[in-house]
Structure formats: structure tokens, C-alpha cells
Design an enzyme around this catalytic site. Structure first.
Site, PDB file in Angstrom:
ATOM      1  CB  SER A  62      -0.898   0.016   1.250  1.00 16.38           C
ATOM      2  OG  SER A  62      -1.578   1.251   1.372  1.00 16.38           O
ATOM      3  CE1 TYR A  82      -4.239  -1.692   4.929  1.00 19.84           C
ATOM      4  CE2 TYR A  82      -3.557   0.490   4.177  1.00 19.84           C
ATOM      5  CZ  TYR A  82      -3.948  -0.815   3.905  1.00 19.84           C
ATOM      6  OH  TYR A  82      -4.024  -1.241   2.591  1.00 19.84           O
TER       7      TYR A  82
END
Length: 248
Positions: free
Chosen positions: A137, A150
């Protein structure tokens, strides 16, 4: 690509990028093991693509070991591992985040990647090589408000890819991470509904379909991707999109 005779294991395969990736590899001719916590979802997908249903939680090393062992009993090899399973939550400030939820994100997004590498690596070394791909990501590189677990876990997962490359390239192991950008999945819907940070405000039309990163992951198994071994490629990169054959 023609992947006939190759065996692929995709984690987090019950929906979103994982399910699209399983379908893409099956379309390329591979035998695909689909792993997720939902037995009904993986069974349905395995039936659809003539794959192997594997139920388990990547956060538990024993589950990952069992999934690889079960796949080997049916196929006798493992050529590609796609570490896709991931959680976005808890979407909360550092002071407000529930410690158990925060820890679960680390267990899945970071430890889950480690568990996958640890289970697959001896098999791939024994057969002379293999490819280990991780769905990363942009959050690994840029912090976002409310995404501490995250961002931290994705940054750690990228470092695992680089560590794997350092340790195992000599054994024929190809390690690459993919940063797909924003993808129209249930995770992105949860981000939208949270209303936290600028990503939640993006118009839904800017998100790419899950089939795009799935196609990229198949491409990453080819020699064309060798220039990116030990690193992360981004689908926001126009050159990468052109190489993969995607139209923005």
C-alpha cells in the site's frame, strides 16, 4: 502468461483483490489454492475456478502451515504465494484505538505475511525457486490520520519483502510487493464510511477495479518484473501500468 502446471496460493481470497487474483491466476492456467477464514466463500470460489479450498487465519502460524501442507498434498508443489489478506481497521486516532483491534491488524497485515513467507520458503527452496508477492500500500510510505496500525503494518510488510529478497534471492526466490492504489472493494467502502482523512473523501469513480491489481500480480510472476525484485511497484506509476497492459 501461460502458468499451466504452476501452483499458486492466495490468502484473503474470499473477496476483493484476493478473489479477483485467484480468478486471474486460474485464467492463466495455474492451479490455485484459495485461503480465507470463511469456509463457504473459499469453497464456492474453489468450485468456480477448479481450485483448492483452504480455510484458515493467516494471523495464526499453524493455520498457514496447515494450508501449505494441505495444498502440497494435492499438488506436490508451490510456485507462487500471494500475501493478500489484510485489515484496514481500527480507523481511529492513536489515543482512541482499541489495543486488541490494533494488535489484530498487526497480526494479519504484518505477522500474516511473515507466516506466509515462513511456510512457503522451505518448499520453494526445495524445488529450486518460486515467487512470493505481497499486496502492499502507499500507506507504507505516507502516514494517514486514523490509520496507524495499517500504515505501520504495511511499512513492516514491505521491509519483509526486502528482507526476503536479501536472504533468499540466491535460492531462486523472487520477492516483490505491489502497491495497487485505491481499489473499489469492501475495504475502500469502510474507508469511505469512516469519513476520516482525505482518502475517505475520494469520489468512488477514481478507484480502480480489483481485476487491475490481480492482472498486475500475474504479470509480476514474469521475467518482465525482474527489475523490481526486492522492491515495491505501484499501479499509480504510468510506466508500470503500460508494462502490465492496463489502461487508466
Amino acid at each position: 502468461m501461460n502458468l499451466k502446471g504452476r501452483v499458486v496460493l492466495v490468502t484473503g481470497a474470499s473477496r476483493g483483490i484476493g478473489a479477483a487474483t485467484a480468478r486471474a491466476f486460474a485464467a492463466a492456467g495455474a492451479t490455485v489454492g484459495v485461503m480465507a477464514r470463511d469456509p463457504n466463500a473459499v469453497a464456492a470460489l474453489a468450485d468456480e475456478i477448479d481450485g483448492v479450498a483452504l480455510t484458515g487465519d493467516v494471523a495464526r502460524a499453524s493455520d498457514m502451515d496447515s494450508a501449505v501442507a494441505a495444498l502440497l498434498r494435492k499438488t506436490r508443489r508451490l510456485d507462487v504465494l500471494v500475501n493478500n489478506a489484510g485489515l484496514i481497521g481500527p480507523i481511529a486516532g492513536l489515543a482512541e484505538a482499541d489495543p486488541d483491534d490494533w494488535g489484530q491488524a498487526i497480526d494479519v497485515n504484518l505477522k500474516g505475511v511473515f507466516h506466509g513467507i515462513r511456510a512457503a520458503l522451505p518448499v520453494m527452496r526445495g524445488q529450486g525457486g518460486g515467487t512470493i508477492l505481497t499486496v502492499g500500500s502507499g500507506a507504507a510510505h505516507a502516514p494517514q490520520e486514523g490509520w496507524s496500525a495499517y500504515c505501520a503494518s504495511k511499512a513492516g510488510a514491505l521491509m519483509l519483502t526486502r528482507s526476503l529478497h536479501l536472504e533468499a534471492q540466491k535460492d531462486g526466490i523472487r520477492a516483490i510487493s505491489l502497491s495497487p492504489g485505491t481499489v473499489a472493494t469492501d475495504m475502500q467502502a469502510a474507508i469511505r464510511d469512516s469519513g476520516v482523512n482525505p482518502v475517505s473523501q475520494l469520489d468512488w469513480t477514481v478507484h480502480i477495479p480489483p481485476e487491475w491489481p490481480a492482472h498486475a500480480l500475474v504479470w509480476m510472476c514474469s521475467a518482465e518484473a525482474d527489475a523490481y525484485l526486492g522492491d515495491e511497484i505501484s499501479l499509480r506509476d504510468e510506466d508500470i501500468r503500460r508494462r502490465v497492459g492496463l489502461q487508466w
